[in-house]
Motif scaffolding. Sequence first.
Motif, PDB file in Angstrom:
ATOM      1  N   GLN A 234       0.811  -1.210   0.000  1.00 17.08           N
ATOM      2  CA  GLN A 234       0.000   0.000   0.000  1.00 17.08           C
ATOM      3  C   GLN A 234       0.853   1.273   0.000  1.00 17.08           C
ATOM      4  N   LEU A 235       2.156   1.121   0.139  1.00 18.92           N
ATOM      5  CA  LEU A 235       3.043   2.277   0.092  1.00 18.92           C
ATOM      6  C   LEU A 235       3.310   2.729  -1.336  1.00 18.92           C
ATOM      7  N   ALA A 236       2.920   1.944  -2.324  1.00 20.47           N
ATOM      8  CA  ALA A 236       3.115   2.318  -3.725  1.00 20.47           C
ATOM      9  C   ALA A 236       2.459   3.668  -3.994  1.00 20.47           C
ATOM     10  N   GLY A 237       3.201   4.548  -4.678  1.00 22.93           N
ATOM     11  CA  GLY A 237       2.658   5.854  -5.006  1.00 22.93           C
ATOM     12  C   GLY A 237       2.754   6.874  -3.885  1.00 22.93           C
ATOM     13  N   THR A 238       3.494   6.556  -2.838  1.00 31.63           N
ATOM     14  CA  THR A 238       3.620   7.457  -1.691  1.00 31.63           C
ATOM     15  C   THR A 238       5.089   7.713  -1.367  1.00 31.63           C
ATOM     16  N   SER A 239       5.311   8.571  -0.378  1.00 29.07           N
ATOM     17  CA  SER A 239       6.664   8.872   0.087  1.00 29.07           C
ATOM     18  C   SER A 239       6.888   8.296   1.472  1.00 29.07           C
ATOM     19  N   VAL A 240       8.083   7.765   1.690  1.00 27.38           N
ATOM     20  CA  VAL A 240       8.466   7.194   2.980  1.00 27.38           C
ATOM     21  C   VAL A 240       9.777   7.863   3.416  1.00 27.38           C
ATOM     22  N   ALA A 241       9.848   8.256   4.671  1.00 26.73           N
ATOM     23  CA  ALA A 241      11.029   8.951   5.181  1.00 26.73           C
ATOM     24  C   ALA A 241      12.032   7.975   5.773  1.00 26.73           C
ATOM     25  N   ILE A 242      13.305   8.295   5.563  1.00 28.74           N
ATOM     26  CA  ILE A 242      14.413   7.551   6.155  1.00 28.74           C
ATOM     27  C   ILE A 242      15.293   8.568   6.896  1.00 28.74           C
TER      28      ILE A 242
ATOM     29  N   GLU B  57       3.075   2.503 -11.314  1.00 25.82           N
ATOM     30  CA  GLU B  57       4.402   1.955 -11.591  1.00 25.82           C
ATOM     31  C   GLU B  57       5.016   1.282 -10.365  1.00 25.82           C
ATOM     32  N   ALA B  58       4.259   1.248  -9.278  1.00 23.94           N
ATOM     33  CA  ALA B  58       4.675   0.581  -8.038  1.00 23.94           C
ATOM     34  C   ALA B  58       5.990   1.134  -7.496  1.00 23.94           C
ATOM     35  N   THR B  59       6.098   2.466  -7.506  1.00 27.97           N
ATOM     36  CA  THR B  59       7.302   3.093  -6.975  1.00 27.97           C
ATOM     37  C   THR B  59       7.010   3.785  -5.647  1.00 27.97           C
ATOM     38  N   VAL B  60       8.047   3.865  -4.816  1.00 26.40           N
ATOM     39  CA  VAL B  60       7.964   4.523  -3.513  1.00 26.40           C
ATOM     40  C   VAL B  60       9.100   5.533  -3.437  1.00 26.40           C
ATOM     41  N   GLN B  61       8.765   6.792  -3.172  1.00 29.34           N
ATOM     42  CA  GLN B  61       9.799   7.813  -3.084  1.00 29.34           C
ATOM     43  C   GLN B  61      10.403   7.837  -1.682  1.00 29.34           C
ATOM     44  N   LEU B  62      11.727   7.807  -1.609  1.00 34.57           N
ATOM     45  CA  LEU B  62      12.436   7.869  -0.336  1.00 34.57           C
ATOM     46  C   LEU B  62      12.924   9.290  -0.112  1.00 34.57           C
TER      47      LEU B  62
END
Length: 393
Positions: free
Chosen positions: A141-149, A181-186
């Motif tokens: 479900q994180l596809a198409g969203t941004s996740v912080a590191i 496109e099933a990508t997740v922005q870091l």
Amino acid sequence: MAGLSRRAVLRGGIALGAAAAAVGGVAGIADLATASRPTAKTGTAPRIGYLPITDAAPLLVAHGQNRYAQAGAQIPRPVLFRGWESLAQAFVAGEVDVVHLLMPFALQLRYQLGAQVRMVAWNHTNGSALTVRPEINDIRQLAGTSVAIPFWWSIHNILLQRKLRAAGLTPVVRTAPSASEATVQLVVMAPADMVPALDTGTISGYIVADPFNAVAEVKKVGKVLWFTGDAWRDNACCVVMVRQDLIDNAPDTVQALTDGVAGAQQWINGNRPDAAKLLSGNKYMPQPLPAITKTLTRSEKDYASTLAHPEWHGERIGYTPYPFPGYTTALVEAMRGTVVDGDASFVDRLDPATVHRDLVDDRFVRRSITTLGGPSAFGLPDSLTRTEQDVLA
């Protein structure tokens, strides 16, 4: 280090002259602008730098319990930093002499920047998690969203990318994420900014050290979806780093530091609620006591639906000082192929089989372990060897 741009390498970092501005949020912290530098050259007491996370607990507890002084070293109150870049820059510049640092970041400092620093012990194991918004129940479900590191060269980024790829997702940098496109922005974010960003919907999740995961749970703005310790058993996130000039010119001080850290680790393991009170009560950490307590006392029964390997106790931060060589080797191999915003070519030049001998000076921690009852007193094998268990490898 001549000719190298620290700011370019530590992308998003704070200029060295502004390092003091990163200090704050906890009463009684000294101003770095008045610090002597570097300790080994001036003969003044070494300074410890840290981020307000439970990874730093051994360094802080050792100070709070006066363990450094008991071991023969007068150490002033540790200095708090808000982000990894400012902490690392102050360390390289000699503003602080001892830090807990993300282990992959430590490799970058030594092998890309050429910083004369050494690892003398592990600070902790486990203690990090992927926290997401309450409505997210599956990593896909994180596809198409941004996740912080917290930083590009971190175990968090390495393991998150492998976890995403295992779920059929592709991590991207400086590219808008796409669900189709099933990508997740870091995105790199200071740990203190992650909970507010999650609450406002700026990000869909973050992977970071506790107690920031516990803070989201306590505030009910997020939930833990996955613990890094459930993917790589007893992975070392942060390690104790010391400037080489301190080792060369004041080895007795370094021994006192490792004695203090190891003793604090041993005490924390048997006194977790009291350790939380010490960290909060002495204002080493600004987070609420319930979040710090939750971090140190997590139980696998509370995360039964989350843990794939409950027998590993990956939900719980551990405190052991010995830096296992096999982990260093495996970590260097894991760093290869990790997407970062910057030059990663130094990783390709590393020989996984020789990095540990060059980066680590374990003379001090071995003496500390012996003094404190031997490996078994820390739950470690007498041989001080182990086989890495990494389900994402």
